[in-house]
Design an enzyme around this catalytic site. Structure first.
Site, PDB file in Angstrom:
ATOM      1  CB  THR A  73       9.167   7.147   4.572  1.00  0.00           C
ATOM      2  OG1 THR A  73       9.365   6.096   5.520  1.00  0.00           O
ATOM      3  CG2 THR A  73      10.443   7.265   3.742  1.00  0.00           C
ATOM      4  CD  GLU A  94      12.679   2.298   6.798  1.00  0.00           C
ATOM      5  OE1 GLU A  94      13.809   2.140   6.334  1.00  0.00           O
ATOM      6  OE2 GLU A  94      12.246   1.650   7.762  1.00  0.00           O
ATOM      7  CB  ALA A 126       7.192   4.541  -3.610  1.00  0.00           C
ATOM      8  CE1 TYR A 145       9.993   3.364   0.270  1.00  0.00           C
ATOM      9  CE2 TYR A 145      10.691   3.508   2.565  1.00  0.00           C
ATOM     10  CZ  TYR A 145       9.758   3.762   1.581  1.00  0.00           C
ATOM     11  OH  TYR A 145       8.596   4.422   1.904  1.00  0.00           O
ATOM     12  CE  LYS A 161       9.092   6.697  -0.789  1.00  0.00           C
ATOM     13  NZ  LYS A 161       7.857   7.369  -1.216  1.00  0.00           N
TER      14      LYS A 161
HETATM   15  P1  NAP Z   1       1.853   0.543  -1.527  1.00  0.00           P
HETATM   16  O1  NAP Z   1       0.599  -0.061  -0.992  1.00  0.00           O
HETATM   17  O2  NAP Z   1       3.050  -0.306  -1.739  1.00  0.00           O
HETATM   18  O3  NAP Z   1       1.463   1.244  -2.934  1.00  0.00           O
HETATM   19  C1  NAP Z   1       2.451   1.685  -3.815  1.00  0.00           C
HETATM   20  C2  NAP Z   1       1.789   2.210  -5.062  1.00  0.00           C
HETATM   21  O4  NAP Z   1       2.813   2.650  -5.965  1.00  0.00           O
HETATM   22  C3  NAP Z   1       0.946   1.178  -5.830  1.00  0.00           C
HETATM   23  O5  NAP Z   1      -0.159   1.820  -6.403  1.00  0.00           O
HETATM   24  C4  NAP Z   1       1.919   0.724  -6.914  1.00  0.00           C
HETATM   25  O6  NAP Z   1       1.278   0.239  -8.065  1.00  0.00           O
HETATM   26  C5  NAP Z   1       2.575   2.056  -7.228  1.00  0.00           C
HETATM   27  N1  NAP Z   1       3.837   1.920  -7.942  1.00  0.00           N
HETATM   28  C6  NAP Z   1       4.962   1.259  -7.572  1.00  0.00           C
HETATM   29  N2  NAP Z   1       5.923   1.372  -8.488  1.00  0.00           N
HETATM   30  C7  NAP Z   1       5.398   2.121  -9.498  1.00  0.00           C
HETATM   31  C8  NAP Z   1       5.878   2.573 -10.734  1.00  0.00           C
HETATM   32  N3  NAP Z   1       7.113   2.282 -11.167  1.00  0.00           N
HETATM   33  N4  NAP Z   1       5.060   3.323 -11.520  1.00  0.00           N
HETATM   34  C9  NAP Z   1       3.796   3.604 -11.120  1.00  0.00           C
HETATM   35  N5  NAP Z   1       3.287   3.199  -9.955  1.00  0.00           N
HETATM   36  C10 NAP Z   1       4.072   2.461  -9.152  1.00  0.00           C
HETATM   37  O7  NAP Z   1       2.308   1.773  -0.625  1.00  0.00           O
HETATM   38  P2  NAP Z   1       1.454   2.612   0.460  1.00  0.00           P
HETATM   39  O8  NAP Z   1       1.569   1.938   1.783  1.00  0.00           O
HETATM   40  O9  NAP Z   1       0.135   2.946  -0.095  1.00  0.00           O
HETATM   41  O10 NAP Z   1       2.364   3.926   0.569  1.00  0.00           O
HETATM   42  C11 NAP Z   1       2.138   5.047  -0.275  1.00  0.00           C
HETATM   43  C12 NAP Z   1       3.390   5.888  -0.329  1.00  0.00           C
HETATM   44  O11 NAP Z   1       3.726   6.336   0.974  1.00  0.00           O
HETATM   45  C13 NAP Z   1       4.632   5.171  -0.848  1.00  0.00           C
HETATM   46  O12 NAP Z   1       5.393   6.111  -1.571  1.00  0.00           O
HETATM   47  C14 NAP Z   1       5.379   4.767   0.401  1.00  0.00           C
HETATM   48  O13 NAP Z   1       6.751   4.656   0.147  1.00  0.00           O
HETATM   49  C15 NAP Z   1       5.055   5.937   1.310  1.00  0.00           C
HETATM   50  N6  NAP Z   1       5.014   5.661   2.745  1.00  0.00           N
HETATM   51  C16 NAP Z   1       4.248   4.647   3.226  1.00  0.00           C
HETATM   52  C17 NAP Z   1       4.175   4.443   4.584  1.00  0.00           C
HETATM   53  C18 NAP Z   1       3.328   3.337   5.161  1.00  0.00           C
HETATM   54  O14 NAP Z   1       3.537   2.990   6.327  1.00  0.00           O
HETATM   55  N7  NAP Z   1       2.347   2.805   4.422  1.00  0.00           N
HETATM   56  C19 NAP Z   1       4.874   5.273   5.466  1.00  0.00           C
HETATM   57  C20 NAP Z   1       5.635   6.320   4.930  1.00  0.00           C
HETATM   58  C21 NAP Z   1       5.682   6.519   3.563  1.00  0.00           C
HETATM   59  P3  NAP Z   1       0.836  -1.307  -8.192  1.00  0.00           P
HETATM   60  O15 NAP Z   1      -0.471  -1.405  -7.456  1.00  0.00           O
HETATM   61  O16 NAP Z   1       0.727  -1.463  -9.654  1.00  0.00           O
HETATM   62  O17 NAP Z   1       1.911  -2.134  -7.562  1.00  0.00           O
HETATM   63  O1  G4F Z   2       6.117  -4.013   7.857  1.00  0.00           O
HETATM   64  P1  G4F Z   2       7.518  -3.705   7.464  1.00  0.00           P
HETATM   65  O2  G4F Z   2       8.035  -4.384   6.253  1.00  0.00           O
HETATM   66  O3  G4F Z   2       7.588  -2.123   7.345  1.00  0.00           O
HETATM   67  P2  G4F Z   2       8.823  -1.088   7.383  1.00  0.00           P
HETATM   68  O4  G4F Z   2      10.084  -1.748   7.006  1.00  0.00           O
HETATM   69  O5  G4F Z   2       8.777  -0.404   8.709  1.00  0.00           O
HETATM   70  O6  G4F Z   2       8.427  -0.075   6.215  1.00  0.00           O
HETATM   71  C1  G4F Z   2       7.109   0.453   6.108  1.00  0.00           C
HETATM   72  O7  G4F Z   2       7.040   1.647   6.857  1.00  0.00           O
HETATM   73  C2  G4F Z   2       7.881   2.717   6.380  1.00  0.00           C
HETATM   74  C3  G4F Z   2       7.653   3.907   7.310  1.00  0.00           C
HETATM   75  O8  G4F Z   2       8.476   3.788   8.440  1.00  0.00           O
HETATM   76  C4  G4F Z   2       7.479   3.036   4.963  1.00  0.00           C
HETATM   77  F1  G4F Z   2       8.228   4.080   4.483  1.00  0.00           F
HETATM   78  C5  G4F Z   2       7.681   1.814   4.083  1.00  0.00           C
HETATM   79  O9  G4F Z   2       7.227   2.126   2.755  1.00  0.00           O
HETATM   80  C6  G4F Z   2       6.819   0.678   4.631  1.00  0.00           C
HETATM   81  O10 G4F Z   2       5.468   1.033   4.482  1.00  0.00           O
HETATM   82  O11 G4F Z   2       8.504  -4.053   8.663  1.00  0.00           O
HETATM   83  C7  G4F Z   2       8.303  -3.532   9.971  1.00  0.00           C
HETATM   84  C8  G4F Z   2       9.275  -4.225  10.928  1.00  0.00           C
HETATM   85  C9  G4F Z   2      10.718  -4.237  10.428  1.00  0.00           C
HETATM   86  O12 G4F Z   2      11.555  -3.913  11.503  1.00  0.00           O
HETATM   87  C10 G4F Z   2      10.962  -5.668   9.999  1.00  0.00           C
HETATM   88  O13 G4F Z   2      12.309  -6.101  10.131  1.00  0.00           O
HETATM   89  O14 G4F Z   2       8.899  -5.594  11.028  1.00  0.00           O
HETATM   90  C11 G4F Z   2      10.067  -6.394  10.982  1.00  0.00           C
HETATM   91  N1  G4F Z   2       9.684  -7.732  10.552  1.00  0.00           N
HETATM   92  C12 G4F Z   2       9.811  -8.849  11.321  1.00  0.00           C
HETATM   93  N2  G4F Z   2       9.394  -9.905  10.636  1.00  0.00           N
HETATM   94  C13 G4F Z   2       9.180  -8.078   9.365  1.00  0.00           C
HETATM   95  C14 G4F Z   2       8.997  -9.461   9.404  1.00  0.00           C
HETATM   96  N3  G4F Z   2       8.864  -7.344   8.275  1.00  0.00           N
HETATM   97  C15 G4F Z   2       8.330  -7.997   7.207  1.00  0.00           C
HETATM   98  N4  G4F Z   2       7.967  -7.253   6.116  1.00  0.00           N
HETATM   99  N5  G4F Z   2       8.167  -9.358   7.193  1.00  0.00           N
HETATM  100  C16 G4F Z   2       8.483 -10.136   8.281  1.00  0.00           C
HETATM  101  O15 G4F Z   2       8.308 -11.352   8.256  1.00  0.00           O
END
Ligand code: NAP
Ligand code: G4F
Length: 336
Positions: free
Chosen positions: A127, A129, A82, A150, A154
């Site tokens: 998520t 979100e 994603a 996003y 989702k």
């Molecule tokens: P991430 O580190 O951003 O990894 C995203 C992956 O998706 C990478 O392998 C990226 O490839 C690949 N990707 C993006 N666009 C693509 C496309 N068009 N075609 C093929 N591959 C693509 O995310 P993550 O933290 O591991 O999260 C994994 C999943 O869980 C995501 O769907 C995210 O939205 C969801 N999620 C994450 C969290 C969290 O807190 N981490 C929470 C809830 C849900 P590249 O390496 O080439 O960029």
């Molecule tokens: O680390 P963030 O960018 O994560 P966010 O927006 O919570 O999203 C992550 O978690 C989601 C699950 O709830 C996933 F679905 C999504 O793919 C991703 O993995 O930001 C966390 C918080 C936000 O409230 C943001 O406004 O941190 C705040 N923040 C404050 N300063 C910042 C910053 N976020 C980022 N990225 N950069 C800043 O400098």
């Protein structure tokens, strides 16, 4: 019998924990790799295993996904790929919808077109979100109110997963995962941005870190614990949807304080709004400033999940404490 898994997003944070987890369980693992002018495989290059195979493709390329799934014949698909950055989604809403919403549909359709409805189980990376600003704690019954491109993408993928389960009998499940982090976290998510800045400040390469909203609260767990939950969701007797969370919430400010304390700085906050600064009690250095460019058009104030369904049905719970997560990330960035 040896099982075969296909992981989209294998090069991302979660893919880099899920791939070795499944290989250790004896799976043959196929991953989807995007072609880039530079390699995207840094997080998984250390995995030297005969059962790990990478395949070029993209979530926006349906024919490629159909061909790969036809060749791989996976028992389980983990759809982790994603455009996962919430703030970036405000700049790239159409691409985010294509990759995150239609990308999910393309995989579900591939399962159907190829007649794999009874063979292939499907996990969707949903998520917290989705909940938007619904009051905490959020669980599987909390109404959704997505507040970013996003999250709206989702939401489509969440419901497509349920629709393909109900319409075609596919074992298709959503994991509604709250934030999970690790030393493999992308460098522009707030936790890793802070821990990398701390390492750079300690080395004298940077003076301070610029952040946005310090008061947003998130339920932060460790990615290692959450990939086990993904696998458990697909081993459950029936397809269903589960919240995975720690049940604890902390603000960005809490994360900053916990992380800087590990290198000997107690942060004192002065001023308010965009003038607020975080100052070291020990050295009087300004270590944190606010840059409004990191504010979002719409924000989520507090996420805190209720993981009791997953605990009861899957015997899953988050194992890593907030303090241990922060420590592991800071120590990793100090050592590299
Ligand atoms: P991430 O580190 O951003 O990894 C995203 C992956 O998706 C990478 O392998 C990226 O490839 C690949 N990707 C993006 N666009 C693509 C496309 N068009 N075609 C093929 N591959 C693509 O995310 P993550 O933290 O591991 O999260 C994994 C999943 O869980 C995501 O769907 C995210 O939205 C969801 N999620 C994450 C969290 C969290 O807190 N981490 C929470 C809830 C849900 P590249 O390496 O080439 O960029
Ligand atoms: O680390 P963030 O960018 O994560 P966010 O927006 O919570 O999203 C992550 O978690 C989601 C699950 O709830 C996933 F679905 C999504 O793919 C991703 O993995 O930001 C966390 C918080 C936000 O409230 C943001 O406004 O941190 C705040 N923040 C404050 N300063 C910042 C910053 N976020 C980022 N990225 N950069 C800043 O400098």
């Amino acid at each position: 019998m040896t099982k075969t898994a296909f992981i989209t997003g294998i090069t991302g944070q979660d893919g880099s924990y899920l791939a070795p987890f499944l290989l250790d369980k004896g799976y043959i693992v196929h991953g989807l790799e995007r072609r880039g002018s530079l390699s995207h495989t840094d997080r998984i290059d250390h995995i030297d295993h005969e059962n790990l195979h990478l395949n070029y493709g993209d979530m926006t390329d349906g024919t490629n996904l159909i061909r790969l799934i036809k060749d791989i014949q996976p028992d389980e698909i983990y759809n982790l790929a994603a455009q996962s950055h919430v703030q970036v989604s405000f700049d790239t809403p159409e691409y985010t919808a294509n990759a995150d919403a239609l990308g999910t549909l393309r995989i579900l359709e591939a399962i159907r077109i190829l007649g794999l409805e009874r063979k292939t189980k499907f996990y969707q990376a949903s998520t917290s979100e989705l909940f938007g600003n619904a009051p905490a704690p959020q669980n599987e019954h909390t109404p959704f109110h997505p507040r970013s491109p996003y999250a709206t993408a989702k939401l489509y993928a969440y419901w497509a997963t349920i629709n393909y389960r109900e319409a075609y009998g596919i074992f298709a499940s959503n994991g509604i995962l709250f934030n999970h982090e690790s030393p493999m976290r992308g460098e522009t998510f707030v936790t890793r941005k802070i821990t990398r800045a701390i390492a750079a400040i300690k080395r004298g390469q940077q003076t301070h870190v610029e952040l946005g909203n310090l008061d947003a609260k998130r339920d932060w767990g460790h990615a290692r614990d959450y990939v086990e939950g993904m696998w458990k969701i697909l081993q459950h007797e029936i397809a269903d949807d589960f919240v995975l969370a720690t049940g604890q919430t902390h603000s960005v400010r809490d994360f900053v304080e916990a992380a800087f304390a590990l290198i000997g700085h107690d942060i004192q906050w002065q001023g308010s709004g965009v003038q607020e600064t975080g100052i070291s009690k020990q050295t009087n250095q300004i270590l944190v400033t606010i840059n409004p460019k990191f504010f979002r058009p719409t924000e989520l104030d507090i996420l805190c999940g209720d993981p009791s369904k997953a605990k009861k049905a899957l015997d899953w719970q988050a194992k890593t404490s907030f303090q241990d997560l922060v420590k592991e990330m800071v120590e990793h960035d100090l050592s590299t």
